[in-house]
Design an enzyme around this catalytic site. Structure first.
Site, PDB file in Angstrom:
ATOM      1  N   GLY A 182      46.429  37.421  43.825  1.00 21.85           N
ATOM      2  CA  GLY A 182      47.467  38.032  44.661  1.00 21.85           C
ATOM      3  C   GLY A 182      48.027  36.998  45.622  1.00 21.85           C
ATOM      4  N   GLN A 198      39.916  76.317  43.861  1.00 25.27           N
ATOM      5  CA  GLN A 198      40.561  75.250  44.639  1.00 25.27           C
ATOM      6  C   GLN A 198      39.524  74.642  45.597  1.00 25.27           C
ATOM      7  N   ARG A 221      36.980  72.408  43.913  1.00 33.79           N
ATOM      8  CA  ARG A 221      37.510  71.102  43.478  1.00 33.79           C
ATOM      9  C   ARG A 221      37.808  70.209  44.684  1.00 33.79           C
ATOM     10  N   GLU A 260      37.857  42.569  42.213  1.00 32.17           N
ATOM     11  CA  GLU A 260      36.587  42.265  42.910  1.00 32.17           C
ATOM     12  C   GLU A 260      35.387  42.682  42.079  1.00 32.17           C
ATOM     13  N   TYR A 318      43.386  33.298  46.669  1.00 33.51           N
ATOM     14  CA  TYR A 318      42.051  33.107  46.093  1.00 33.51           C
ATOM     15  C   TYR A 318      42.199  33.060  44.577  1.00 33.51           C
TER      16      TYR A 318
HETATM   17  C1  LIG Z   1      40.248  43.265  57.173  1.00 31.04           C
HETATM   18  C2  LIG Z   1      39.832  42.545  55.945  1.00 31.04           C
HETATM   19  C3  LIG Z   1      40.269  43.282  54.746  1.00 31.04           C
HETATM   20  C4  LIG Z   1      39.858  42.504  53.543  1.00 31.04           C
HETATM   21  C5  LIG Z   1      40.251  43.208  52.339  1.00 31.04           C
HETATM   22  C6  LIG Z   1      41.448  42.606  51.804  1.00 31.04           C
HETATM   23  C7  LIG Z   1      41.306  42.382  50.368  1.00 31.04           C
HETATM   24  C8  LIG Z   1      42.491  42.867  49.701  1.00 31.04           C
HETATM   25  C9  LIG Z   1      42.120  43.937  48.839  1.00 31.04           C
HETATM   26  C10 LIG Z   1      42.377  43.916  47.613  1.00 31.04           C
HETATM   27  C11 LIG Z   1      43.124  42.860  46.923  1.00 31.04           C
HETATM   28  C12 LIG Z   1      42.489  42.581  45.625  1.00 31.04           C
HETATM   29  C13 LIG Z   1      41.891  41.204  45.647  1.00 31.04           C
HETATM   30  C14 LIG Z   1      41.153  40.955  44.411  1.00 31.04           C
HETATM   31  C15 LIG Z   1      40.537  39.811  44.291  1.00 31.04           C
HETATM   32  C16 LIG Z   1      39.700  39.515  43.117  1.00 31.04           C
HETATM   33  O1  LIG Z   1      39.570  40.279  42.212  1.00 31.04           O
HETATM   34  S1  LIG Z   1      38.904  38.018  43.171  1.00 31.04           S
HETATM   35  C17 LIG Z   1      38.003  37.893  41.672  1.00 31.04           C
HETATM   36  C18 LIG Z   1      36.824  38.795  41.664  1.00 31.04           C
HETATM   37  N1  LIG Z   1      36.013  38.515  40.519  1.00 31.04           N
HETATM   38  C19 LIG Z   1      34.881  39.103  40.304  1.00 31.04           C
HETATM   39  O2  LIG Z   1      34.456  39.964  41.056  1.00 31.04           O
HETATM   40  C20 LIG Z   1      34.094  38.620  39.130  1.00 31.04           C
HETATM   41  C21 LIG Z   1      32.900  39.481  38.831  1.00 31.04           C
HETATM   42  N2  LIG Z   1      31.820  38.673  38.294  1.00 31.04           N
HETATM   43  C22 LIG Z   1      30.772  38.242  39.033  1.00 31.04           C
HETATM   44  O3  LIG Z   1      30.681  38.521  40.225  1.00 31.04           O
HETATM   45  C23 LIG Z   1      29.727  37.424  38.332  1.00 31.04           C
HETATM   46  O4  LIG Z   1      30.240  36.748  37.269  1.00 31.04           O
HETATM   47  C24 LIG Z   1      28.543  38.296  37.870  1.00 31.04           C
HETATM   48  C25 LIG Z   1      29.000  39.493  37.056  1.00 31.04           C
HETATM   49  C26 LIG Z   1      27.801  38.753  39.101  1.00 31.04           C
HETATM   50  C27 LIG Z   1      27.613  37.461  36.976  1.00 31.04           C
HETATM   51  O5  LIG Z   1      27.413  36.232  37.570  1.00 31.04           O
HETATM   52  P1  LIG Z   1      26.439  35.097  36.949  1.00 31.04           P
HETATM   53  O6  LIG Z   1      26.669  34.994  35.499  1.00 31.04           O
HETATM   54  O7  LIG Z   1      26.577  33.877  37.753  1.00 31.04           O
HETATM   55  O8  LIG Z   1      25.082  35.686  37.336  1.00 31.04           O
HETATM   56  P2  LIG Z   1      23.928  36.479  36.608  1.00 31.04           P
HETATM   57  O9  LIG Z   1      23.253  35.636  35.569  1.00 31.04           O
HETATM   58  O10 LIG Z   1      24.363  37.838  36.194  1.00 31.04           O
HETATM   59  O11 LIG Z   1      22.998  36.575  37.849  1.00 31.04           O
HETATM   60  C28 LIG Z   1      22.287  35.438  38.367  1.00 31.04           C
HETATM   61  C29 LIG Z   1      21.632  35.841  39.669  1.00 31.04           C
HETATM   62  O12 LIG Z   1      22.621  35.894  40.695  1.00 31.04           O
HETATM   63  C30 LIG Z   1      22.557  37.156  41.344  1.00 31.04           C
HETATM   64  N3  LIG Z   1      23.904  37.422  41.844  1.00 31.04           N
HETATM   65  C31 LIG Z   1      25.027  37.626  41.123  1.00 31.04           C
HETATM   66  N4  LIG Z   1      26.062  37.811  41.950  1.00 31.04           N
HETATM   67  C32 LIG Z   1      25.607  37.706  43.197  1.00 31.04           C
HETATM   68  C33 LIG Z   1      26.216  37.810  44.466  1.00 31.04           C
HETATM   69  N5  LIG Z   1      27.498  38.077  44.618  1.00 31.04           N
HETATM   70  N6  LIG Z   1      25.437  37.649  45.556  1.00 31.04           N
HETATM   71  C34 LIG Z   1      24.125  37.407  45.432  1.00 31.04           C
HETATM   72  N7  LIG Z   1      23.478  37.283  44.243  1.00 31.04           N
HETATM   73  C35 LIG Z   1      24.218  37.453  43.136  1.00 31.04           C
HETATM   74  C36 LIG Z   1      22.070  38.089  40.297  1.00 31.04           C
HETATM   75  O13 LIG Z   1      21.504  39.246  40.867  1.00 31.04           O
HETATM   76  C37 LIG Z   1      21.034  37.228  39.608  1.00 31.04           C
HETATM   77  O14 LIG Z   1      19.880  37.219  40.426  1.00 31.04           O
HETATM   78  P3  LIG Z   1      18.429  36.898  39.773  1.00 31.04           P
HETATM   79  O15 LIG Z   1      18.488  35.552  39.178  1.00 31.04           O
HETATM   80  O16 LIG Z   1      17.504  37.017  40.930  1.00 31.04           O
HETATM   81  O17 LIG Z   1      18.208  37.956  38.744  1.00 31.04           O
HETATM   82  C1  LIG Z   2      45.540  44.215  41.017  1.00 30.40           C
HETATM   83  C2  LIG Z   2      44.604  43.083  40.757  1.00 30.40           C
HETATM   84  C3  LIG Z   2      44.475  42.087  41.714  1.00 30.40           C
HETATM   85  C4  LIG Z   2      43.659  40.996  41.471  1.00 30.40           C
HETATM   86  N1  LIG Z   2      43.590  39.990  42.394  1.00 30.40           N
HETATM   87  C5  LIG Z   2      42.869  38.882  42.114  1.00 30.40           C
HETATM   88  C6  LIG Z   2      42.833  37.773  43.028  1.00 30.40           C
HETATM   89  O1  LIG Z   2      43.438  37.806  44.092  1.00 30.40           O
HETATM   90  N2  LIG Z   2      42.134  36.673  42.675  1.00 30.40           N
HETATM   91  C7  LIG Z   2      41.452  36.584  41.510  1.00 30.40           C
HETATM   92  O2  LIG Z   2      40.845  35.552  41.258  1.00 30.40           O
HETATM   93  N3  LIG Z   2      41.422  37.629  40.641  1.00 30.40           N
HETATM   94  C8  LIG Z   2      42.116  38.763  40.913  1.00 30.40           C
HETATM   95  N4  LIG Z   2      42.117  39.818  40.033  1.00 30.40           N
HETATM   96  C9  LIG Z   2      41.354  39.707  38.806  1.00 30.40           C
HETATM   97  C10 LIG Z   2      40.133  40.616  38.794  1.00 30.40           C
HETATM   98  O3  LIG Z   2      39.142  40.140  39.624  1.00 30.40           O
HETATM   99  C11 LIG Z   2      39.616  40.741  37.362  1.00 30.40           C
HETATM  100  O4  LIG Z   2      40.614  41.384  36.606  1.00 30.40           O
HETATM  101  C12 LIG Z   2      38.324  41.520  37.342  1.00 30.40           C
HETATM  102  O5  LIG Z   2      37.280  40.751  37.884  1.00 30.40           O
HETATM  103  C13 LIG Z   2      37.950  42.001  35.931  1.00 30.40           C
HETATM  104  O6  LIG Z   2      37.855  40.948  35.068  1.00 30.40           O
HETATM  105  P1  LIG Z   2      38.613  40.910  33.656  1.00 30.40           P
HETATM  106  O7  LIG Z   2      40.038  41.176  33.915  1.00 30.40           O
HETATM  107  O8  LIG Z   2      38.201  39.649  33.051  1.00 30.40           O
HETATM  108  O9  LIG Z   2      38.056  42.136  32.853  1.00 30.40           O
HETATM  109  P2  LIG Z   2      37.143  42.055  31.556  1.00 30.40           P
HETATM  110  O10 LIG Z   2      35.816  41.506  31.935  1.00 30.40           O
HETATM  111  O11 LIG Z   2      37.851  41.381  30.454  1.00 30.40           O
HETATM  112  O12 LIG Z   2      36.975  43.603  31.263  1.00 30.40           O
HETATM  113  C14 LIG Z   2      37.454  44.266  30.091  1.00 30.40           C
HETATM  114  C15 LIG Z   2      36.449  45.353  29.695  1.00 30.40           C
HETATM  115  O13 LIG Z   2      35.243  44.746  29.281  1.00 30.40           O
HETATM  116  C16 LIG Z   2      34.140  45.352  29.923  1.00 30.40           C
HETATM  117  N5  LIG Z   2      33.097  44.329  30.124  1.00 30.40           N
HETATM  118  C17 LIG Z   2      33.238  43.030  30.495  1.00 30.40           C
HETATM  119  N6  LIG Z   2      32.047  42.426  30.568  1.00 30.40           N
HETATM  120  C18 LIG Z   2      31.122  43.338  30.233  1.00 30.40           C
HETATM  121  C19 LIG Z   2      29.698  43.311  30.128  1.00 30.40           C
HETATM  122  N7  LIG Z   2      28.985  42.215  30.428  1.00 30.40           N
HETATM  123  N8  LIG Z   2      29.068  44.442  29.755  1.00 30.40           N
HETATM  124  C20 LIG Z   2      29.759  45.566  29.495  1.00 30.40           C
HETATM  125  N9  LIG Z   2      31.117  45.648  29.577  1.00 30.40           N
HETATM  126  C21 LIG Z   2      31.771  44.551  29.933  1.00 30.40           C
HETATM  127  C22 LIG Z   2      34.693  45.858  31.237  1.00 30.40           C
HETATM  128  O14 LIG Z   2      33.916  46.949  31.726  1.00 30.40           O
HETATM  129  C23 LIG Z   2      36.092  46.306  30.828  1.00 30.40           C
HETATM  130  O15 LIG Z   2      36.005  47.610  30.319  1.00 30.40           O
HETATM  131  C24 LIG Z   2      42.924  40.918  40.270  1.00 30.40           C
HETATM  132  C25 LIG Z   2      43.039  41.948  39.326  1.00 30.40           C
HETATM  133  C26 LIG Z   2      43.866  43.021  39.569  1.00 30.40           C
HETATM  134  C27 LIG Z   2      43.981  44.097  38.530  1.00 30.40           C
END
Ligand SMILES: CCCCCCCC/C=C\CCC/C=C/C(=O)SCCNC(=O)CCNC(=O)[C@H](O)C(C)(C)COP(=O)(O)OP(=O)(O)OC[C@H]1O[C@@H](n2cnc3c(N)ncnc32)[C@H](O)[C@@H]1OP(=O)(O)O
Ligand SMILES: Cc1cc2nc3c(=O)[nH]c(=O)nc-3n(C[C@H](O)[C@H](O)[C@H](O)COP(=O)(O)OP(=O)(O)OC[C@H]3O[C@@H](n4cnc5c(N)ncnc54)[C@H](O)[C@@H]3O)c2cc1C
Length: 665
Positions: A177, A330, A333, A424, A135
């Site tokens: 990943g 203990q 905690r 995530e 992803y």
């Molecule tokens: C057996 C199965 C096991 C499965 C498990 C295995 C997994 C393995 C485990 C771990 C491995 C690690 C894998 C890691 C992977 C990753 O990290 S992938 C990358 C993940 N990245 C993120 O999570 C990024 C985070 N950022 C966001 O989600 C968005 O950018 C945001 C912060 C939500 C902001 O988005 P955006 O700018 O588009 O939106 P806003 O202006 O803030 O909001 C607009 C409206 O949208 C609504 N909203 C936002 N998100 C969602 C959502 N997800 N669903 C529904 N609605 C959403 C938001 O509330 C606003 O609504 P409004 O307009 O009504 O106010």
């Molecule tokens: C082990 C690991 C596995 C991962 N696996 C995947 C994967 O499989 N696929 C994938 O696509 N991604 C993956 N990621 C990426 C991961 O999803 C991002 O690192 C995560 O979403 C955080 O984003 P960033 O690194 O841009 O942090 P940043 O957004 O740069 O965060 C830096 C700091 O800024 C702060 N910050 C950022 N925005 C705001 C705001 N609006 N207001 C206040 N504070 C803010 C945060 O709280 C944090 O303290 C992985 C990351 C890790 C560490």
């Protein structure tokens, strides 16, 4: 079962049926049975050995991960395991690897965002491992801000293809990943550009490596991003970097369930909310909540068993030393963490139910619960992972010096777990999403709109803004209604205070920005209310087994009163309770700890973890800790030779030099 049970006396004091508690923890008798079978299958297979993991180099560790993944797949096929069994088997193998992302994100992304035709084409390949997927969303320059991603997917109507390109260094995909070394394919998130217009982020299936020799395809540059925190730990995962130089893919590899690009290059958006694009993240967030209780319960199991074995300081009259578990400090905690493990387990089950319910509604084009799903998954992911990461570290400290040894299992557990606070969705970013929804809900109260789902309590605004807790004795805090009301009033008042402060700012956006630290706390209060509510609801259900319900009741009260005690400032500042009522809650908490004490070891036995899965000499089922610790030390590569390598180069000359100097005096 162990021959000598050093914890037998502890187990004998339990006042409930442990086998029935296993059922309550696992969810059903069937779940206990399947988990037990899969855990034993893994524990008895030498390929899944993991006690040497922290001593392997990164390359050896990665190869070991590939070997385990291949062997797991072989066993799954040979034994014709069901999906449920296969998921559990992978859980008990307990080594992060590309498979997690393949099953956990790549497959769900295609299922959630692909058309039926696309699913028909790609899923069978993924199910049989003919392709391996990851992803690829996050970039070097942008992770949290998904809308800020830079990778482009430009439609070329001449060839009916998308051109995937990384225009800048910061647009390099970074972190996915499984990308670094294993994946052949990725779901890549990129800005869709057609007819000269940027339509924002969309998902595309892109082949990265040859299916013949695994070499990168033309225009694709990729590799691993380097070593990560802790020895062993998450270094088994090949988190990767990826750049595209005008890579062409057929148009039908855009995931087209939510929106489409026609042969002519017209962009068509189906009549569905844009946020469905984030569906895979919502799915994984809910599974991360379920995982939090697993990680937390492992750490707590180790710390409770070891605290029952470990003795320090004698009684005044020179009698035997005291089990450290008997120290009130203990207990104060450790027992809240034990209660949190159970709390997260039950809220995780509930969240899974909510997710399934929302998914069914979405299938029927009912999008009314999307916001609720987003708020609950984001908020619960943030709170449960933050608490669990801190709790694992606390369990390490609870185990004293030995907790710092790799053989305790705790350093590795911490190092593997702690990125859950970031991946995530960074926890702060996710809590601010919850806060936004809270503010929106408060602003709608004036218009008479009744909040629903987990926000429904806000509809009682008139009452909750002025109610006073009726608690007048410590026992009164055992009344779930008293707890529920105090938590609802605290969450609502914190949210309303934030909304009032924001309304005084020049603009809503500026107010939100200025007040974001307070908003975080309001979001946490709301999420803690959900956890407490779901625990109370669980305890209200019929729960079979001698004493099981009573133990869960006690743990529910520990959880709620511990949170109340820890966040006493919130409850007092919002006037929900008086300082005297706060003191009574603390008094009751002390009584509850005494109630938990004789049941503590049995309560962690109910998690039903094998010694293999726990991976801790301190957490052994039989409590025979000292011989195991002693034996484990000799296995360290440093002890392979009596005289260390480097002695002749660095130690001997130093010692000899000093001896020479002394002899000259
Ligand atoms: C057996 C199965 C096991 C499965 C498990 C295995 C997994 C393995 C485990 C771990 C491995 C690690 C894998 C890691 C992977 C990753 O990290 S992938 C990358 C993940 N990245 C993120 O999570 C990024 C985070 N950022 C966001 O989600 C968005 O950018 C945001 C912060 C939500 C902001 O988005 P955006 O700018 O588009 O939106 P806003 O202006 O803030 O909001 C607009 C409206 O949208 C609504 N909203 C936002 N998100 C969602 C959502 N997800 N669903 C529904 N609605 C959403 C938001 O509330 C606003 O609504 P409004 O307009 O009504 O106010
Ligand atoms: C082990 C690991 C596995 C991962 N696996 C995947 C994967 O499989 N696929 C994938 O696509 N991604 C993956 N990621 C990426 C991961 O999803 C991002 O690192 C995560 O979403 C955080 O984003 P960033 O690194 O841009 O942090 P940043 O957004 O740069 O965060 C830096 C700091 O800024 C702060 N910050 C950022 N925005 C705001 C705001 N609006 N207001 C206040 N504070 C803010 C945060 O709280 C944090 O303290 C992985 C990351 C890790 C560490």
């Amino acid at each position: 079962m162990a021959e000598v049970d050093h914890l037998a006396a502890e187990r004998a004091t339990a006042r409930f049926d442990v086998e029935e508690m296993k059922v309550a923890w696992a969810g059903s008798r069937h779940a206990v049975h399947v988990a037990d079978r899969m855990a034993r299958l893994v524990a008895s297979d030498p390929v899944f050995r993991k006690d040497n993991r922290t001593m392997l180099s990164r390359k050896e560790l990665f190869k070991d991960t590939l070997r385990k993944a291949a062997h797991a797949w072989k066993r799954i096929v040979e034994l014709r395991l069901t999906e449920e069994e296969a998921d559990l088997l992978r859980q008990y193998v307990d080594q992060p690897g590309y498979v997690d992302l393949h099953w956990g994100m790549f497959v769900p992304a295609i299922k959630g965002q692909g058309t039926e035709e696309q699913q028909h084409k790609w899923l069978p390949l993924a199910y049989k491992f003919q392709i391996i997927g990851c992803y690829a969303q996050t970039e070097l320059g942008h992770g949290s801000n998904v809308q800020g991603l830079e990778t482009t997917a430009t439609f070329d109507p001449k060839t009916d293809e998308f051109v995937i390109h990384s225009p800048t260094l910061t647009s390099s995909k970074w972190w996915p990943g499984g990308l670094g070394k294993a994946s052949t394919h990725a779901v890549v998130y990129a800005r869709l550009i057609t007819e000269g217009k940027d339509y924002g982020i969309h998902g595309f299936i892109v082949q990265l490596r040859s299916l013949e020799d695994h070499s990168p395809l033309p225009g694709v540059t990729l590799g691993d991003i380097g070593g990560k925190f802790g020895s062993g730990a998450y270094n088994s995962m090949d988190n990767g970097v990826l750049r595209f130089d005008h890579v062409r893919i057929p148009r039908d590899q855009m995931l087209m369930r939510l929106s489409q690009v026609t042969r002519e290059g017209k962009y068509v958006h189906s009549n569905v909310p844009k946020q469905l694009l984030y569906g895979t993240m919502v799915y994984v967030r809910q599974s991360i909540v379920a995982d939090a209780s697993k990680a937390l319960s492992r750490a707590v199991c180790i710390a409770v068993r070891y605290s029952a074995v470990r003795k320090q300081f004698g009684s005044q009259d020179g009698g035997p030393e005291t089990q450290v578990l008997n120290y009130k400090t203990q207990q104060s905690r450790l027992f809240p963490l034990l209660a949190s493990a159970y709390a997260f387990r039950f809220v995780g089950d509930w969240l899974n139910w909510l997710y399934t319910d929302v998914t069914q509604k979405l299938e029927a084009k009912d999008f009314s619960t999307l916001q609720e799903a987003h708020a609950c998954t984001a908020g619960l992911k943030a709170v449960t992972t933050s608490v669990t990461a801190d709790a694992i570290e606390e369990c390490r400290k609870l185990c004293g010096g030995h907790g710092y040894l790799n053989s305790s299992g705790l350093p590795e557990l911490f190092a593997v777990y702690v990125p859950a606070c970031t991946y995530e969705g960074d926890n702060v970013v996710l809590l601010l999403q919850v806060a936004r929804i809270l503010m929106k809900t408060v602003s709608q109260l004036a218009s008479g709109k009744q909040p629903v789902g987990t926000m429904a309590y806000m509809g009682k605004v008139q009452y909750l803004m002025q109610c006073k807790s009726a608690v007048s004795s410590a026992e009164d805090w055992l009344n779930p209604d008293a707890i529920q009301e105090a938590f609802e009033a605290r969450a609502l008042r914190m949210a309303v205070n934030c909304a009032q402060n924001i309304s005084q700012a020049a603009s809503q956006e500026e107010g939100f920005y200025e007040r974001s630290p307070d908003l975080l706390e309001a979001a946490v209060a709301h999420i803690q209310l959900i956890i407490v509510t779901k625990f109370i609801e669980k305890v209200h259900q019929e729960i079979p087994g001698h004493g099981v319900k009573e133990q869960l009741q006690a743990l529910c009260n520990v959880y709620a009163l511990y949170i109340l005690h820890k966040h006493l400032g919130d409850f007092l500042a919002t006037g929900c309770i008086t300082p005297r009522q706060g003191a009574l809650a603390n008094e009751q908490l002390g009584k509850l700890y005494a109630q938990v004490r004789p049941n503590a070891v049995a309560l962690v036995d109910a998690f039903n973890y094998t010694d293999h899965y726990l991976g801790s000499v301190l957490g052994r089922y039989d409590g025979d800790v000292y011989p195991a610790l002693y034996e484990e030390a000799w296995k360290d590569p440093l002890n392979e030779t009596v005289v260390p390598e480097g002695y002749h180069e660095y130690l001997r000359p130093l010692i000899k030099q000093q001896q020479l100097k002394l002899s000259r005096l």
